[in-house]
Write an enzyme that holds these catalytic residues in place. Structure first.
Site, PDB file in Angstrom:
ATOM      1  N   GLY A  11       0.820  -1.224   0.000  1.00  0.00           N
ATOM      2  CA  GLY A  11       0.000   0.000   0.000  1.00  0.00           C
ATOM      3  C   GLY A  11       0.847   1.263   0.000  1.00  0.00           C
ATOM      4  O   GLY A  11       2.070   1.217   0.133  1.00  0.00           O
ATOM      5  N   GLU A  34       0.721  -9.048   3.314  1.00  0.00           N
ATOM      6  CA  GLU A  34      -0.378  -8.425   2.565  1.00  0.00           C
ATOM      7  C   GLU A  34      -1.637  -9.272   2.745  1.00  0.00           C
ATOM      8  O   GLU A  34      -1.593 -10.322   3.382  1.00  0.00           O
ATOM      9  CB  GLU A  34      -0.019  -8.354   1.071  1.00  0.00           C
ATOM     10  CG  GLU A  34       0.405  -6.965   0.585  1.00  0.00           C
ATOM     11  CD  GLU A  34      -0.729  -5.931   0.708  1.00  0.00           C
ATOM     12  OE1 GLU A  34      -1.911  -6.327   0.730  1.00  0.00           O
ATOM     13  OE2 GLU A  34      -0.443  -4.728   0.785  1.00  0.00           O
ATOM     14  N   SER A  99      -4.419   2.940  10.628  1.00  0.00           N
ATOM     15  CA  SER A  99      -5.643   2.864   9.818  1.00  0.00           C
ATOM     16  C   SER A  99      -6.724   3.778  10.389  1.00  0.00           C
ATOM     17  O   SER A  99      -6.734   4.063  11.592  1.00  0.00           O
ATOM     18  CB  SER A  99      -6.177   1.424   9.796  1.00  0.00           C
ATOM     19  OG  SER A  99      -5.178   0.540   9.363  1.00  0.00           O
ATOM     20  N   THR A 100      -7.639   4.193   9.532  1.00  0.00           N
ATOM     21  CA  THR A 100      -8.768   5.037   9.943  1.00  0.00           C
ATOM     22  C   THR A 100     -10.073   4.346   9.563  1.00  0.00           C
ATOM     23  O   THR A 100     -10.069   3.292   8.938  1.00  0.00           O
ATOM     24  CB  THR A 100      -8.678   6.421   9.276  1.00  0.00           C
ATOM     25  OG1 THR A 100      -8.570   6.226   7.854  1.00  0.00           O
ATOM     26  CG2 THR A 100      -7.465   7.197   9.775  1.00  0.00           C
ATOM     27  N   PRO A 123      -5.087   8.435  14.106  1.00  0.00           N
ATOM     28  CA  PRO A 123      -5.494   8.695  12.724  1.00  0.00           C
ATOM     29  C   PRO A 123      -4.486   9.517  11.951  1.00  0.00           C
ATOM     30  O   PRO A 123      -4.598   9.643  10.722  1.00  0.00           O
ATOM     31  CB  PRO A 123      -6.797   9.484  12.885  1.00  0.00           C
ATOM     32  CG  PRO A 123      -6.656  10.183  14.197  1.00  0.00           C
ATOM     33  CD  PRO A 123      -5.880   9.225  15.068  1.00  0.00           C
ATOM     34  N   ASN A 124      -3.522  10.107  12.659  1.00  0.00           N
ATOM     35  CA  ASN A 124      -2.536  10.930  11.962  1.00  0.00           C
ATOM     36  C   ASN A 124      -1.246  10.927  12.800  1.00  0.00           C
ATOM     37  O   ASN A 124      -1.284  11.269  13.973  1.00  0.00           O
ATOM     38  CB  ASN A 124      -3.052  12.356  11.778  1.00  0.00           C
ATOM     39  CG  ASN A 124      -2.265  13.094  10.706  1.00  0.00           C
ATOM     40  OD1 ASN A 124      -1.053  13.150  10.778  1.00  0.00           O
ATOM     41  ND2 ASN A 124      -2.955  13.622   9.724  1.00  0.00           N
ATOM     42  N   HIS A 155      -8.457  15.062   0.343  1.00  0.00           N
ATOM     43  CA  HIS A 155      -7.535  13.943   0.123  1.00  0.00           C
ATOM     44  C   HIS A 155      -7.620  13.442  -1.322  1.00  0.00           C
ATOM     45  O   HIS A 155      -8.567  13.762  -2.047  1.00  0.00           O
ATOM     46  CB  HIS A 155      -7.862  12.776   1.068  1.00  0.00           C
ATOM     47  CG  HIS A 155      -7.380  13.003   2.474  1.00  0.00           C
ATOM     48  ND1 HIS A 155      -8.121  13.710   3.387  1.00  0.00           N
ATOM     49  CD2 HIS A 155      -6.252  12.624   3.122  1.00  0.00           C
ATOM     50  CE1 HIS A 155      -7.463  13.755   4.546  1.00  0.00           C
ATOM     51  NE2 HIS A 155      -6.329  13.106   4.404  1.00  0.00           N
ATOM     52  N   LYS A 159      -8.765   7.534  -1.567  1.00  0.00           N
ATOM     53  CA  LYS A 159      -9.097   7.337  -0.146  1.00  0.00           C
ATOM     54  C   LYS A 159     -10.498   6.753  -0.006  1.00  0.00           C
ATOM     55  O   LYS A 159     -11.449   7.226  -0.626  1.00  0.00           O
ATOM     56  CB  LYS A 159      -8.979   8.669   0.616  1.00  0.00           C
ATOM     57  CG  LYS A 159      -9.214   8.504   2.115  1.00  0.00           C
ATOM     58  CD  LYS A 159      -8.703   9.697   2.897  1.00  0.00           C
ATOM     59  CE  LYS A 159      -9.028   9.599   4.375  1.00  0.00           C
ATOM     60  NZ  LYS A 159      -8.455   8.412   5.022  1.00  0.00           N
ATOM     61  N   GLY A 165     -10.030  10.262   9.257  1.00  0.00           N
ATOM     62  CA  GLY A 165      -9.893  10.039  10.700  1.00  0.00           C
ATOM     63  C   GLY A 165      -9.401  11.301  11.403  1.00  0.00           C
ATOM     64  O   GLY A 165      -9.821  11.604  12.529  1.00  0.00           O
TER      65      GLY A 165
HETATM   66  N1  LIG Z   1      -2.372   7.538  10.757  1.00  0.00           N
HETATM   67  C1  LIG Z   1      -1.807   8.176   9.721  1.00  0.00           C
HETATM   68  O1  LIG Z   1      -0.882   9.019   9.898  1.00  0.00           O
HETATM   69  C2  LIG Z   1      -2.249   7.836   8.340  1.00  0.00           C
HETATM   70  C3  LIG Z   1      -3.264   6.950   8.173  1.00  0.00           C
HETATM   71  N2  LIG Z   1      -3.612   6.510   6.917  1.00  0.00           N
HETATM   72  C4  LIG Z   1      -4.596   5.450   6.860  1.00  0.00           C
HETATM   73  O2  LIG Z   1      -3.911   4.226   6.607  1.00  0.00           O
HETATM   74  C5  LIG Z   1      -4.760   3.326   5.870  1.00  0.00           C
HETATM   75  C6  LIG Z   1      -4.049   2.863   4.608  1.00  0.00           C
HETATM   76  O3  LIG Z   1      -3.838   3.957   3.738  1.00  0.00           O
HETATM   77  P1  LIG Z   1      -3.086   3.756   2.330  1.00  0.00           P
HETATM   78  O4  LIG Z   1      -1.719   3.187   2.540  1.00  0.00           O
HETATM   79  O5  LIG Z   1      -3.225   5.033   1.606  1.00  0.00           O
HETATM   80  O6  LIG Z   1      -4.026   2.655   1.656  1.00  0.00           O
HETATM   81  P2  LIG Z   1      -3.662   1.589   0.532  1.00  0.00           P
HETATM   82  O7  LIG Z   1      -4.964   1.093  -0.001  1.00  0.00           O
HETATM   83  O8  LIG Z   1      -2.655   2.143  -0.415  1.00  0.00           O
HETATM   84  O9  LIG Z   1      -2.927   0.422   1.349  1.00  0.00           O
HETATM   85  C7  LIG Z   1      -3.575  -0.510   2.185  1.00  0.00           C
HETATM   86  C8  LIG Z   1      -2.889  -1.838   1.982  1.00  0.00           C
HETATM   87  O10 LIG Z   1      -3.353  -2.754   2.969  1.00  0.00           O
HETATM   88  C9  LIG Z   1      -3.514  -3.997   2.345  1.00  0.00           C
HETATM   89  N3  LIG Z   1      -4.398  -4.858   3.123  1.00  0.00           N
HETATM   90  C10 LIG Z   1      -5.764  -4.870   3.169  1.00  0.00           C
HETATM   91  N4  LIG Z   1      -6.207  -5.841   3.988  1.00  0.00           N
HETATM   92  C11 LIG Z   1      -5.111  -6.443   4.503  1.00  0.00           C
HETATM   93  C12 LIG Z   1      -4.917  -7.516   5.416  1.00  0.00           C
HETATM   94  N5  LIG Z   1      -5.954  -8.174   5.956  1.00  0.00           N
HETATM   95  N6  LIG Z   1      -3.648  -7.879   5.718  1.00  0.00           N
HETATM   96  C13 LIG Z   1      -2.589  -7.240   5.172  1.00  0.00           C
HETATM   97  N7  LIG Z   1      -2.712  -6.221   4.279  1.00  0.00           N
HETATM   98  C14 LIG Z   1      -3.955  -5.830   3.966  1.00  0.00           C
HETATM   99  C15 LIG Z   1      -4.052  -3.664   0.959  1.00  0.00           C
HETATM  100  O11 LIG Z   1      -3.920  -4.753   0.047  1.00  0.00           O
HETATM  101  C16 LIG Z   1      -3.198  -2.467   0.609  1.00  0.00           C
HETATM  102  O12 LIG Z   1      -1.987  -2.839  -0.052  1.00  0.00           O
HETATM  103  C17 LIG Z   1      -6.053   4.105   5.622  1.00  0.00           C
HETATM  104  O13 LIG Z   1      -6.991   3.766   6.607  1.00  0.00           O
HETATM  105  C18 LIG Z   1      -5.625   5.573   5.771  1.00  0.00           C
HETATM  106  O14 LIG Z   1      -6.677   6.432   6.121  1.00  0.00           O
HETATM  107  C19 LIG Z   1      -2.978   6.979   5.810  1.00  0.00           C
HETATM  108  C20 LIG Z   1      -1.983   7.905   5.924  1.00  0.00           C
HETATM  109  C21 LIG Z   1      -1.533   8.424   7.186  1.00  0.00           C
HETATM  110  O1  LIG Z   2      -5.878   8.068   3.666  1.00  0.00           O
HETATM  111  C1  LIG Z   2      -4.986   8.950   3.748  1.00  0.00           C
HETATM  112  O2  LIG Z   2      -4.242   9.200   2.809  1.00  0.00           O
HETATM  113  C2  LIG Z   2      -4.829   9.671   5.008  1.00  0.00           C
HETATM  114  N1  LIG Z   2      -5.558   9.299   6.025  1.00  0.00           N
HETATM  115  C3  LIG Z   2      -5.490   9.799   7.338  1.00  0.00           C
HETATM  116  C4  LIG Z   2      -6.868  10.241   7.829  1.00  0.00           C
HETATM  117  O3  LIG Z   2      -7.881   9.629   7.438  1.00  0.00           O
HETATM  118  O4  LIG Z   2      -6.940  11.166   8.634  1.00  0.00           O
HETATM  119  C5  LIG Z   2      -4.389  10.785   7.592  1.00  0.00           C
HETATM  120  C6  LIG Z   2      -3.871  11.522   6.408  1.00  0.00           C
HETATM  121  O5  LIG Z   2      -4.528  12.745   6.269  1.00  0.00           O
HETATM  122  C7  LIG Z   2      -3.821  10.739   5.125  1.00  0.00           C
END
Ligand SMILES: NC(=O)C1=CN([C@@H]2O[C@H](COP(=O)(O)OP(=O)(O)OC[C@H]3O[C@@H](n4cnc5c(N)ncnc54)[C@H](O)[C@@H]3O)[C@@H](O)[C@H]2O)C=CC1
Ligand SMILES: O=C(O)C1=N[C@H](C(=O)O)C[C@H](O)C1
Length: 270
Positions: A11, A34, A99-100, A123-124, A155, A159, A165
């Site tokens: 991801g 994955e 994750s969010t 969430p961030n 975003h 997303k 989140g």
């Molecule tokens: N807390 C933070 O600072 C941030 C949080 N996020 C959150 O992180 C999450 C992921 O965001 P992205 O990387 O952009 O999404 P993405 O869709 O690019 O990546 C998610 C990955 O998880 C994999 N996946 C799904 N189910 C799985 C499982 N059961 N086991 C292992 N892998 C699995 C998917 O195949 C995919 O490759 C979202 O909920 C997003 O909102 C994103 C950016 C920053």
């Molecule tokens: O999915 C994203 O990309 C992001 N998700 C987080 C959220 O849901 O707050 C944090 C960030 O803004 C990026």
């Protein structure tokens, strides 16, 4: 060396986190996995996360990597993070979850599981946003009820959850600062003859488009003046570096559910 396993390594976040772990001198990329039906399962992680991480095959479940790691970092989805947290708690491995999209019930379940292991769930994970949570709560308290509060998050088109989140957490800290119940005060969409704005409303609006990494604006609008506070992420690296910092921190904590403000020392109580 702290041994890290990375969930969702193909991801946007997982791939960057794996790369940064592989580059860090004090961390070892001990495992990557994955979802079972992902086309890269069984392939070298280089195909997902670049050169530094090369030399490890992508596993198809958390069960295959738990024994060889000290901390699991998981940015996948609310559902899979909860399933992975169940497995990590059973194996006694600390976790960092970015994750969010968690429901209230999901968060209660996470808190129950985190009674067995330390877990950072936030969430961030950027420093700027975690300072913003404090700044907007202070601003809301100081401005009081004469200022309307609106939150806008923007975003990328990929997303899946809305609102973000981060936007929800901004709304929560502002609601707490103003002694409002977010369930009643939150306004998530507007359309048609909606009438005058309720005084206690907290608006939370979502925009999606292109490759925008993540932007959050909190607007405090009064009569004759307004304050707008915006955070813009320039890349995903601040989130990924925050996740690594959280992993180093969580490995030394007693069981409990923490957030990024604990990691950064902004908050001390659970
Ligand atoms: N807390 C933070 O600072 C941030 C949080 N996020 C959150 O992180 C999450 C992921 O965001 P992205 O990387 O952009 O999404 P993405 O869709 O690019 O990546 C998610 C990955 O998880 C994999 N996946 C799904 N189910 C799985 C499982 N059961 N086991 C292992 N892998 C699995 C998917 O195949 C995919 O490759 C979202 O909920 C997003 O909102 C994103 C950016 C920053
Ligand atoms: O999915 C994203 O990309 C992001 N998700 C987080 C959220 O849901 O707050 C944090 C960030 O803004 C990026």
């Amino acid at each position: 060396m702290l041994r890290i396993a990375v969930a969702g390594v193909a991801g946007r976040m997982g791939s960057r986190i794996a790369q940064l772990v592989a580059e860090a001198e004090d961390l070892e990329l001990a495992g990557v996995f994955e979802r079972p039906d992902h086309p890269l399962v069984g392939k070298d992680v280089r195909e997902a996360a670049g050169g530094a991480a090369a030399g490890r095959a992508i596993a198809s479940s958390i069960g295959e990597v738990l024994e060889g790691c000290d901390v699991v970092i998981d940015f996948t989805s609310a559902r899979s993070s909860l399933e992975n947290l169940e497995a990590a708690a059973a194996a006694g491995r600390p976790m960092v979850i970015g994750s969010t999209g968690f429901s209230r019930d999901d968060l209660s379940r996470a808190a129950a599981l985190a009674a067995r292991i330390p877990c950072v769930l936030a969430p961030n994970m950027s420093v700027g946003v975690n300072v913003l949570f404090k700044v907007v709560a202070d601003a809301a308290r100081l401005l009081g009820t004469d200022f309307d509060v609106e939150i806008v998050e923007t975003h990328h088109r990929f997303k899946k959850d809305a609102p973000s989140g981060t936007a929800l957490k901004l709304a929560q800290v502002i609601a707490e600062a103003l002694n409002r119940d977010l369930e009643a005060a939150g306004v998530f969409s507007r359309h048609g003859m909606i009438g005058e704005r309720p005084k206690d409303a907290i608006g939370i609006q979502t925009l999606r488009g292109g490759d925008i990494v993540g932007e959050h604006t909190v607007l405090f609008a009064g009569m004759g003046e307004r304050i707008e506070i915006t955070h813009r992420a320039h890349s995903r690296d601040n989130f990924a570096r925050g996740a690594l910092q959280a992993a180093r921190w969580v490995a030394a904590q007693p069981p409990g559910l923490y957030d990024m403000q604990h990691v950064l020392g902004i908050k001390t109580r659970l």
